[in-house]
Scaffold this active site. Structure first.
Site, PDB file in Angstrom:
ATOM      1  N   CYS A 127      -5.371   4.217  -4.166  1.00 24.92           N
ATOM      2  CA  CYS A 127      -5.622   2.907  -3.589  1.00 24.92           C
ATOM      3  C   CYS A 127      -6.873   2.167  -4.054  1.00 24.92           C
ATOM      4  O   CYS A 127      -6.797   1.142  -4.733  1.00 24.92           O
ATOM      5  CB  CYS A 127      -5.671   3.132  -2.083  1.00 24.92           C
ATOM      6  SG  CYS A 127      -6.196   1.726  -1.170  1.00 24.92           S
TER       7      CYS A 127
ATOM      8  N   LYS B 267      -6.304  -5.305   3.585  1.00 21.67           N
ATOM      9  CA  LYS B 267      -7.115  -4.112   3.335  1.00 21.67           C
ATOM     10  C   LYS B 267      -8.039  -4.279   2.133  1.00 21.67           C
ATOM     11  O   LYS B 267      -7.609  -4.678   1.065  1.00 21.67           O
ATOM     12  CB  LYS B 267      -6.167  -2.938   3.110  1.00 21.67           C
ATOM     13  CG  LYS B 267      -6.829  -1.654   2.700  1.00 21.67           C
ATOM     14  CD  LYS B 267      -5.783  -0.543   2.681  1.00 21.67           C
ATOM     15  CE  LYS B 267      -6.272   0.675   1.952  1.00 21.67           C
ATOM     16  NZ  LYS B 267      -5.258   1.741   1.953  1.00 21.67           N
TER      17      LYS B 267
ATOM     18  N   LYS C 167       1.959   9.284  -5.481  1.00 21.62           N
ATOM     19  CA  LYS C 167       0.551   8.887  -5.333  1.00 21.62           C
ATOM     20  C   LYS C 167      -0.397  10.073  -5.579  1.00 21.62           C
ATOM     21  O   LYS C 167      -0.062  11.193  -5.226  1.00 21.62           O
ATOM     22  CB  LYS C 167       0.337   8.363  -3.912  1.00 21.62           C
ATOM     23  CG  LYS C 167      -1.083   7.916  -3.621  1.00 21.62           C
ATOM     24  CD  LYS C 167      -1.243   7.498  -2.164  1.00 21.62           C
ATOM     25  CE  LYS C 167      -2.671   7.084  -1.865  1.00 21.62           C
ATOM     26  NZ  LYS C 167      -2.847   6.734  -0.439  1.00 21.62           N
TER      27      LYS C 167
ATOM     28  N   ARG D  88      -7.526  -1.166  -6.594  1.00 19.39           N
ATOM     29  CA  ARG D  88      -8.095  -2.436  -6.115  1.00 19.39           C
ATOM     30  C   ARG D  88      -9.319  -2.824  -6.944  1.00 19.39           C
ATOM     31  O   ARG D  88      -9.542  -4.004  -7.230  1.00 19.39           O
ATOM     32  CB  ARG D  88      -8.444  -2.317  -4.627  1.00 19.39           C
ATOM     33  CG  ARG D  88      -7.201  -2.408  -3.763  1.00 19.39           C
ATOM     34  CD  ARG D  88      -7.334  -1.717  -2.410  1.00 19.39           C
ATOM     35  NE  ARG D  88      -6.041  -1.122  -2.098  1.00 19.39           N
ATOM     36  CZ  ARG D  88      -5.143  -1.644  -1.269  1.00 19.39           C
ATOM     37  NH1 ARG D  88      -5.416  -2.731  -0.600  1.00 19.39           N
ATOM     38  NH2 ARG D  88      -3.972  -1.060  -1.098  1.00 19.39           N
TER      39      ARG D  88
ATOM     40  N   HIS E 224     -11.179  -1.826   1.174  1.00 15.02           N
ATOM     41  CA  HIS E 224     -11.387  -0.477   0.626  1.00 15.02           C
ATOM     42  C   HIS E 224     -12.351  -0.454  -0.563  1.00 15.02           C
ATOM     43  O   HIS E 224     -12.295   0.461  -1.384  1.00 15.02           O
ATOM     44  CB  HIS E 224     -10.025   0.128   0.211  1.00 15.02           C
ATOM     45  CG  HIS E 224      -9.962   1.617   0.477  1.00 15.02           C
ATOM     46  ND1 HIS E 224      -8.874   2.391   0.140  1.00 15.02           N
ATOM     47  CD2 HIS E 224     -10.864   2.456   1.036  1.00 15.02           C
ATOM     48  CE1 HIS E 224      -9.097   3.637   0.474  1.00 15.02           C
ATOM     49  NE2 HIS E 224     -10.292   3.708   1.027  1.00 15.02           N
TER      50      HIS E 224
ATOM     51  N   HIS F  69       1.669   2.428   4.087  1.00 13.92           N
ATOM     52  CA  HIS F  69       0.807   3.625   4.177  1.00 13.92           C
ATOM     53  C   HIS F  69       1.013   4.317   5.529  1.00 13.92           C
ATOM     54  O   HIS F  69       1.162   3.648   6.544  1.00 13.92           O
ATOM     55  CB  HIS F  69      -0.644   3.153   4.037  1.00 13.92           C
ATOM     56  CG  HIS F  69      -1.648   4.234   3.788  1.00 13.92           C
ATOM     57  ND1 HIS F  69      -1.921   5.234   4.700  1.00 13.92           N
ATOM     58  CD2 HIS F  69      -2.467   4.465   2.727  1.00 13.92           C
ATOM     59  CE1 HIS F  69      -2.865   6.027   4.212  1.00 13.92           C
ATOM     60  NE2 HIS F  69      -3.204   5.587   3.018  1.00 13.92           N
TER      61      HIS F  69
ATOM     62  N   ASP G 233       0.843  -1.193   0.000  1.00 12.71           N
ATOM     63  CA  ASP G 233       0.000   0.000   0.000  1.00 12.71           C
ATOM     64  C   ASP G 233       0.888   1.257   0.000  1.00 12.71           C
ATOM     65  O   ASP G 233       1.540   1.558   1.004  1.00 12.71           O
ATOM     66  CB  ASP G 233      -0.853  -0.049   1.290  1.00 12.71           C
ATOM     67  CG  ASP G 233      -1.984   0.942   1.279  1.00 12.71           C
ATOM     68  OD1 ASP G 233      -2.084   1.748   0.347  1.00 12.71           O
ATOM     69  OD2 ASP G 233      -2.788   0.908   2.237  1.00 12.71           O
ATOM     70  N   ASP G 234       0.967   1.951  -1.113  1.00 13.30           N
ATOM     71  CA  ASP G 234       1.791   3.168  -1.241  1.00 13.30           C
ATOM     72  C   ASP G 234       3.291   2.885  -1.251  1.00 13.30           C
ATOM     73  O   ASP G 234       4.080   3.672  -0.721  1.00 13.30           O
ATOM     74  CB  ASP G 234       1.506   4.194  -0.123  1.00 13.30           C
ATOM     75  CG  ASP G 234       0.108   4.756  -0.146  1.00 13.30           C
ATOM     76  OD1 ASP G 234      -0.679   4.382  -1.027  1.00 13.30           O
ATOM     77  OD2 ASP G 234      -0.196   5.585   0.734  1.00 13.30           O
TER      78      ASP G 234
ATOM     79  N   ASP H  60      -0.039  -0.776  -4.908  1.00 13.31           N
ATOM     80  CA  ASP H  60      -1.315  -0.272  -5.432  1.00 13.31           C
ATOM     81  C   ASP H  60      -1.196   1.080  -6.123  1.00 13.31           C
ATOM     82  O   ASP H  60      -2.083   1.465  -6.874  1.00 13.31           O
ATOM     83  CB  ASP H  60      -2.376  -0.218  -4.315  1.00 13.31           C
ATOM     84  CG  ASP H  60      -2.035   0.766  -3.211  1.00 13.31           C
ATOM     85  OD1 ASP H  60      -0.862   1.195  -3.103  1.00 13.31           O
ATOM     86  OD2 ASP H  60      -2.946   1.116  -2.437  1.00 13.31           O
ATOM     87  N   ASN H  61      -0.126   1.798  -5.853  1.00 11.47           N
ATOM     88  CA  ASN H  61       0.132   3.089  -6.512  1.00 11.47           C
ATOM     89  C   ASN H  61       1.508   3.552  -6.042  1.00 11.47           C
ATOM     90  O   ASN H  61       2.158   2.854  -5.258  1.00 11.47           O
ATOM     91  CB  ASN H  61      -0.944   4.141  -6.171  1.00 11.47           C
ATOM     92  CG  ASN H  61      -1.325   4.191  -4.706  1.00 11.47           C
ATOM     93  OD1 ASN H  61      -2.437   3.815  -4.343  1.00 11.47           O
ATOM     94  ND2 ASN H  61      -0.411   4.603  -3.846  1.00 11.47           N
TER      95      ASN H  61
END
Ligand SMILES: *[C@@H]1O[C@H](CO)[C@@H](O)[C@H](O)[C@H]1NC(C)=O
Length: 562
Positions: free
Chosen positions: A57, A119, A395, A61, A121, A224, A19-20, A336-337
Site C-alpha cells: 500500500c 486513505k 499482496k 502511494r 498512509h 482492505h 485498496d487491495d 494499490d496492489n
C-alpha cells in the site's frame, strides 16, 4: 489574459484508488462482482493489462504521488515494518520525504485546486499530513487498516490489548486538524463517507465558480480487511461463491481470456496458500460444510465492498456529468496492489495475544453477522488467488499477483478508441509525469522550496497515446521491485523474480512474462546468461535507488508500536 485562457482548457483530474483489489475482481477485468460504473468508464476509455504498482500500500502511494521509486520517496519499506535503525537510511523514513516533490504540490503550484478524501498512509505528523504536502482540502485516514464503520472498541480498552490499539489505531485528519472518532460523520462507512466528503469539496468548487481546474484524489480504504459492507449489498452475492475459490478462479480465467485481457494460452499460477508457519491451509474439499459456509460468506462480504466502491464511483461520475465536467476530467481507476492473501489467524498482531484472541474478545463473527460493523474477517490466500488470477501469489509479493493491477483511464481528449485494451508495460510511477504533461504543469527540476529533490523515474504516456511513439517504455527500459526481501526486475518481456521460502524457492527465477504471466515456467537453466544479466540489472536498481538488503518480514515486526 493568455494564461487564463490556457488555464481554462486544462483538464480536471480524478484519481480513484482501491485498496487491495485484485486484477480480476471488477467486471471489466473478468470479475462477476457487479461494477457497472467502473465498467462504463472502461467502455468509454482504456484498460491497461500490464500496469504495475508496488506490492504493498504505502510504497505504491509514494510512487503515485512522487513519480519515482518508493525507496527514493521514503517508503523503502512500510512504516509499520521498520525499526529506528532501518529508518535512518535515506528513502526509509516511513513517510513521503523531502527528496521528492509531490504530484499535488506541482499541480497546486501551477494553479490547480487540490482535493483529497480517503486513505493517506504517507506520514502522520502535522508536517507530513496531506495538507502539509500540497492538498488544499483533505479529509483522511492517516494510516491504514481501520474498521470501516469507525467502531473500534479496543481503543477504549488499551490496558487489555495495548498492541492492537497501537497498530490499528484510527487516525483521522481534516485539513490541519485531527478528527477524533466521535467527530466522524453520522453513520460513517469509509467508502460512502470518503465519497460524501469529496463530493462536498467538488460542490464547493462549483459554487465558488472556481477558475482553477481541480485535482481530486479519492483513495478508498476498501476492500482492505476487515471485510465490511452494508449487509444488503453483501446479500446480493449470497450463494455465488458456494463452490469455493478454485472454481471462482477457473471461471475468472475463462472470462479473462474471452475478454482478451490474458493471452489465450496463458498458464495460470499455481495457488500457494500457507499459514505463517509455512503449513498449507485447507483446500475447499478439506473444509467441513460449516467452514465452507463461513469462508464463502467472507468472500460475499469482499464482493459487497467492491460493489459499494462501484456505487460510490457512480455518484462521483454522476456529479461530473450533471455539472458538464466529465469529458474535461481525466479519470483514472486502479488498485494499490494485489488482493490481500495473508492468513491472519495466528499473527501476533497484538501485544497481548494473536489476532484470533482480539477478534474473539471484541467481535461477533457469527455467520449472519459477517460484514457488520462489529465483525472482523478477512478472506485468506485461496480467495485472494482467485482475485489475482492468473498471477502468482498476492499482496506483499513481487510476483504478478502482488504488483499487476487493473487500470482504467477515461479521458476522451486522449483515448481515441473507446473500450480498447492495451497491453503496454507501464507503472504507477508514470502517472505523475503523464498528468503533469496533460495539465501543463512543471516538475521543478532538482530543487524545491530550498531543498534538493530527485527527478521522476516514470514516463509520460502522452506520446504513446497520441500515437507518436510505438511504446510507452522502450524494450530496454528496466523496472525493479523490492519489499520485505522479495525482489523482481523487469526488462521488456523478461522478468527475474526472487521469492524467499516458504512462499518461493528462495532463488532467482527467470520468466518470459508476456508469454507466461502466471510465472509458471522458470527459464533459468535454458537462459543462464539472461538470468545473470537480469540479476546484475537488479543490483544496479538497488544501487540507483538506495535499496538496502532486507530479509523476509518477520512476524514479530508487526508487534512494534507505531
Ligand atoms: C451476533 O450477531 C448475530 C446476528 O446479528 C446475533 O443474532 C447474535 O445474537 C450476536 N451474538 C452475540 C453474542 O452478540
Amino acid at each position: 489574459m493568455e494564461s487564463t485562457k490556457t488555464q481554462n482548457k486544462r483538464p480536471n483530474v480524478l484519481i480513484i484508488l482501491a485498496d487491495d483489489l485484485g486484477f480480476s475482481d471488477v467486471g471489466c477485468f473478468g470479475g462477476e462482482i457487479q461494477t457497472p460504473n467502473i465498467d462504463q468508464l472502461a467502455q468509454e476509455g482504456l484498460r491497461l493489462t500490464d500496469f504495475h504498482t508496488a506490492s504493498a500500500c504505502s510504497p505504491t502511494r509514494a510512487m503515485l504521488l512522487s513519480g519515482t521509486d518508493n525507496h527514493v520517496a521514503g517508503l523503502g519499506s512500510m512504516a509499520e515494518r521498520m525499526n529506528e535503525e532501518i529508518q535512518k537510511n535515506p528513502g526509509y523514513e516511513g513517510y513521503l520525504n523531502d527528496r521528492v516533490v509531490s504530484l499535488q504540490e506541482c499541480l497546486q503550484d501551477s494553479g490547480y485546486e487540490t482535493l483529497m478524501s480517503g486513505k493517506w498512509h504517507l506520514g502522520q505528523t502535522p508536517d507530513r499530513v496531506p495538507g502539509a504536502r500540497g492538498f488544499d482540502r483533505s479529509f483522511t485516514l492517516l494510516n491504514g487498516c481501520h474498521n470501516h464503520y469507525g467502531w473500534e472498541p479496543a481503543y477504549e480498552d488499551r490496558s487489555k490489548i495495548p498492541g492492537i490499539a497501537a497498530v490499528l489505531r484510527r487516525l483521522y485528519y481534516q485539513d490541519d486538524k485531527p478528527v477524533s472518532p466521535e467527530e466522524l460523520p453520522e453513520g460513517f462507512y469509509s467508502t460512502d463517507s470518503f465519497t460524501d466528503i469529496l463530493l462536498e469539496y467538488l460542490r464547493n468548487h462549483d459554487e465558488r465558480q472556481e477558475e482553477r481546474p481541480f485535482f481530486a484524489y479519492l483513495p478508498f480504504s476498501a476492500p482492505h480487511w476487515p471485510l465490511q459492507a452494508p449487509l444488503e449489498v453483501i446479500d446480493k452475492y449470497r450463494g455465488i461463491y458456494d463452490d469455493g475459490p478454485e472454481a471462482l478462479r477457473q471461471r475468472r480465467l475463462v472470462k479473462l481470456k474471452e475478454m482478451g485481457l490474458v493471452p489465450e494460452n496463458a498458464v495460470p499460477a499455481p495457488v500457494i496458500s500457507k499459514d505463517e508457519d509455512g503449513n498449507d491451509t485447507k483446500t475447499w474439499d478439506e473444509m467441513t460444510p460449516s467452514e465452507q459456509a463461513v469462508s464463502a460468506r467472507n468472500m460475499e462480504a469482499y464482493a459487497g465492498m467492491v460493489d459499494r466502491i462501484d456505487w460510490n464511483v457512480g455518484r462521483v461520475i454522476e456529479h461530473l456529468k450533471s455539472t458538464n465536467q466529465l469529458d474535461n476530467t481525466v479519470v483514472m481507476f486502479f488498485s494499490d496492489n494485489g488482493a490481500e492473501g495473508a492468513q491472519f489467524e495466528a499473527w501476533p498482531i497484538t501485544a497481548g495475544g494473536d489476532m484470533d484472541a482480539y477478534v474473539a474478545q471484541y467481535h461477533n463473527n457469527s455467520i449472519e453477522n459477517i460484514g457488520a460493523y462489529d465483525s472482523y474477517v478477512w478472506y485468506g490466500s485461496r480467495w485472494a488467488s482467485a482475485s489475482t488470477a492468473p498471477g502468482l501469489l498476492y499482496k506483499m509479493f513481487t510476483s504478478e499477483g502482488g504488483i499487476r493491477v487493473p487500470f482504467v483511464l477515461r479521458y476522451p481528449g486522449l483515448v481515441k478508441s473507446p473500450g480498447s485494451i492495451d497491453h503496454s508495460f507501464s507503472t504507477v510511477m508514470d502517472i505523475m509525469p503523464t498528468l503533469l504533461d496533460l495539465c501543463k504543469a512543471q516538475h521543478p527540476g532538482r530543487t524545491y522550496r530550498g531543498h534538493e529533490i530527485e527527478p521522476m523515474a516514470g514516463k509520460t504516456w502522452l506520446p504513446y497515446l497520441n500515437k507518436e511513439t510505438p511504446e510507452i517504455h522502450s524494450v530496454d527500459h528496466v523496472t525493479g521491485w523490492e519489499l520485505f526481501g522479495r525482489r523482481a526486475i523487469r526488462q521488456g518481456s523478461w522478468k527475474a523474480l526472487f521469492i524467499p521460502s516458504p512462499f518461493g524457492p528462495e532463488k532467482w527465477q527467470l520468466f518470459n512474462i508476456l508469454e507466461d504471466p502466471g510465472e509458471t515456467t522458470d527459464l533459468c537453466s535454458e537462459q543462464p546468461e539472461k538470468l545473470t544479466e537480469m540479476t546484475r540489472l537488479y543490483e544496479d536498481y538497488c544501487k540507483t535507488n538506495g535499496v538496502i538488503s532486507q530479509s523476509g518480514a518477520s512476524r514479530a515486526q508487526w508487534s512494534k508500536d507505531i
